[in-house]
Structures are given as structure tokens and as C-alpha cells.
Motif scaffolding. Structure first.
Motif, PDB file in Angstrom:
ATOM      1  N   ASP A  88       0.758  -1.216   0.057  1.00 43.88           N
ATOM      2  CA  ASP A  88       0.138   0.032   0.107  1.00 43.88           C
ATOM      3  C   ASP A  88       0.683   1.443  -0.134  1.00 43.88           C
ATOM      4  N   GLY A  89       2.043   1.290  -0.470  1.00 37.89           N
ATOM      5  CA  GLY A  89       2.921   2.321  -0.282  1.00 37.89           C
ATOM      6  C   GLY A  89       4.492   2.173  -0.349  1.00 37.89           C
ATOM      7  N   GLY A  90       5.244   3.350  -0.029  1.00 37.73           N
ATOM      8  CA  GLY A  90       6.559   3.056   0.162  1.00 37.73           C
ATOM      9  C   GLY A  90       7.129   4.577   0.620  1.00 37.73           C
ATOM     10  N   LEU A 103      10.587  10.461  -1.113  1.00 42.89           N
ATOM     11  CA  LEU A 103       9.285   9.956  -1.440  1.00 42.89           C
ATOM     12  C   LEU A 103       8.512   9.389  -0.269  1.00 42.89           C
ATOM     13  N   LEU A 104       7.282   9.732  -0.455  1.00 45.05           N
ATOM     14  CA  LEU A 104       6.284   9.022   0.566  1.00 45.05           C
ATOM     15  C   LEU A 104       4.892   8.900  -0.140  1.00 45.05           C
ATOM     16  N   PHE A 111       3.558  12.110  -1.668  1.00 49.92           N
ATOM     17  CA  PHE A 111       4.265  13.255  -1.232  1.00 49.92           C
ATOM     18  C   PHE A 111       5.861  13.362  -1.597  1.00 49.92           C
ATOM     19  N   LEU A 112       6.494  14.513  -2.119  1.00 53.10           N
ATOM     20  CA  LEU A 112       7.731  14.540  -2.542  1.00 53.10           C
ATOM     21  C   LEU A 112       8.386  15.845  -1.391  1.00 53.10           C
ATOM     22  N   LYS A 113       9.669  15.379  -0.867  1.00 54.54           N
ATOM     23  CA  LYS A 113      10.018  16.459  -0.023  1.00 54.54           C
ATOM     24  C   LYS A 113      11.558  16.694  -0.611  1.00 54.54           C
ATOM     25  N   ALA A 114      11.880  17.982  -0.754  1.00 57.71           N
ATOM     26  CA  ALA A 114      13.174  18.230  -1.252  1.00 57.71           C
ATOM     27  C   ALA A 114      13.628  19.680  -0.807  1.00 57.71           C
ATOM     28  N   ASP A 115      14.921  20.177  -1.294  1.00 58.06           N
ATOM     29  CA  ASP A 115      15.210  21.395  -1.042  1.00 58.06           C
ATOM     30  C   ASP A 115      14.944  22.429  -1.902  1.00 58.06           C
TER      31      ASP A 115
END
Length: 248
Positions: A88-90, A103-104, A111-115
Motif C-alpha cells: 500500500d505504499g513506500g 518520497l512517501l 508526497f515529495l520532499k526536497a530542498d
């Protein structure tokens, strides 16, 4: 020669004679050589390469979770991955062109998290203010955005494994090896040019190491069936930018 060594020598000689007599008289193997290489294993080393490949694919498909890390080269780009995946995800990190982002995915929500550098790199008309706004936030990626299709595959266990666990050319066994202290049997495609896969000889025959064809990367697999928690990030760390993200 010490007294101890003198006492042991006759015993060693007798053991050697006994071994020779046993081999000569009964056609037996053993006595320090010829041990069964499959003793204490799951037995897949006795199978054909095609059978090993089928069993390891079935084991990977049936597993509830896995961690993979290493490099993948595709379409002219190289990605360094460290991902934990389940049905169900990663979640995990990806590095490409010197930029690292997280990545989530939970269900369909990515969702993407970056600077700021990630968001402003080759961003065209995207202004610095937008990049600063997105930096360090878990940005919701709209399903219609090109980034969703580009990055969601890194968080999809079935899609990623189906694409990776493929050897090209005629598949043959390629000896016994070891990965992280675990005995493996290796299968290779095209005499190695089509990639190789190390399969565990201990417990479930999971794939443990993949060398992709054409020098397209090396990946290691671990933590098979080890569950982990997927949870949405805190609301104050989440940002819904809208229907389309800046080009990154």
C-alpha cells in the motif's frame, strides 16, 4: 615435536586409513571433502536456472515488504535509491543529478520532499519564491502532474520489482556466492551480459542482489517481510501546491 602432537599423530593416521578404506570399500564420499553443498540450504541450488528464477520471483511477489538500495540507470539518468516498499505504499530517498529528495506514498497519495535547489533546478520561469515555499515541505503531488507518473513508480513494490527482476538472454546458474553473510546461488542471463541475480539459499529464496544488464545499476534487497509504518507527515510540514508542480 611435543608430547601432545605425538599422541595425536597415530589417531590422525588411523582416521586417514579408515577414511580411505571407507571410500574404497563402499564408494562413499566425505572425510573432509565432497560435502553436499546443499546441506542445510533451502534446496533451490539443485534446481535449474529457470526454476530458481520462477521461485525467487514468486517469493518476492508474495512478500509483504522489502527494502532495496543501490543504483538504477534508465533513459539516460542514474538514480540512487534507498526505498522501503509494501503493497500500500513506500518511503525512502532518491538521488539524481546531485539532488536528493524523499518520497512517501500512502495509497494513491504521493508526497515529495526536497530542498530549494531541487525545485529551482532547470525550473524555467519558476521563481525563487516558489522554490523557497516548497523547500523542506512534504509537497502533495497531484496525480495529473508529470512528476506523479515519474516518481510514484519508485514507491510501488509490484511495479518496481516487476521491472527490475528481469534477466535477458539465456538464463543459467553461475555458481555459489555470499551476500551479507547469507549463502546464495547466482543465475545470470546471456553469460552475464544480461544481468545476474543472487538468490538466498537460506530460508525463503528471496533475491538479495541484482546486477542489471548493460551496466544499468546494482541493487541489493533486504528486510524481506519486515513491516514498517506508513503515516502522513504532520500538517504543518505538508503543502498542497495545487494541480501542477513547478518543473523540477
Amino acid at each position: 615435536m611435543t608430547a601432545t602432537s605425538r599422541r595425536r599423530t597415530p589417531r590422525a593416521a588411523l582416521a586417514g586409513v579408515a577414511c580411505a578404506l571407507a571410500v574404497t570399500g563402499a564408494g562413499l564420499t566425505g572425510c573432509g571433502g565432497g560435502e553436499d553443498p546443499d546441506a542445510g540450504t533451502n534446496g533451490v541450488g539443485k534446481l535449474s536456472a529457470a526454476e530458481i528464477q520462477a521461485k525467487t520471483r514468486a517469493a518476492a511477489d508474495a512478500a509483504d515488504a522489502v527494502r532495496l538500495h543501490g543504483t538504477v540507470s534508465t533513459r539516460g539518468s542514474t538514480y540512487t535509491l534507498d526505498m522501503r516498499l509494501k503493497s500500500d505504499g513506500g518511503t525512502g530517498s532518491v538521488t539524481s543529478k546531485g539532488a536528493t529528495f524523499r518520497l512517501l506514498r500512502i495509497g494513491e497519495q504521493l508526497f515529495l520532499k526536497a530542498d530549494a535547489g531541487f525545485w529551482s533546478h532547470d525550473a524555467g520561469d519558476a521563481d525563487a519564491a516558489a522554490a523557497d515555499k516548497l523547500a523542506g515541505k512534504y509537497v502533495k503531488v497531484p496525480q495529473g502532474d508529470p512528476s506523479y507518473q515519474k516518481f510514484s513508480g519508485f514507491t510501488d513494490k509490484d511495479v518496481l520489482l516487476d521491472g527490475l527482476l528481469t534477466l535477458h538472454g539465456t538464463v543459467k546458474t553461475d555458481g555459489r556466492h555470499e551476500q551479507a553473510g547469507v549463502r546464495t546461488v547466482r543465475i545470470s542471463g546471456g553469460q552475464g551480459s544480461g544481468g545476474s541475480l543472487d538468490v538466498s539459499l537460506e530460508g525463503t529464496p528471496y533475491p538479495l542482489k541484482l546486477v542489471r544488464a548493460g551496466s544499468a545499476g546494482t541493487l541489493r534487497f533486504s528486510e524481506w517481510n519486515k513491516d514498517f509504518r506508513l503515516a502522513e507527515p504532520p500538517q504543518d510540514e505538508t503543502l498542497d501546491y495545487g494541480k501542477e508542480l513547478p518543473t523540477s
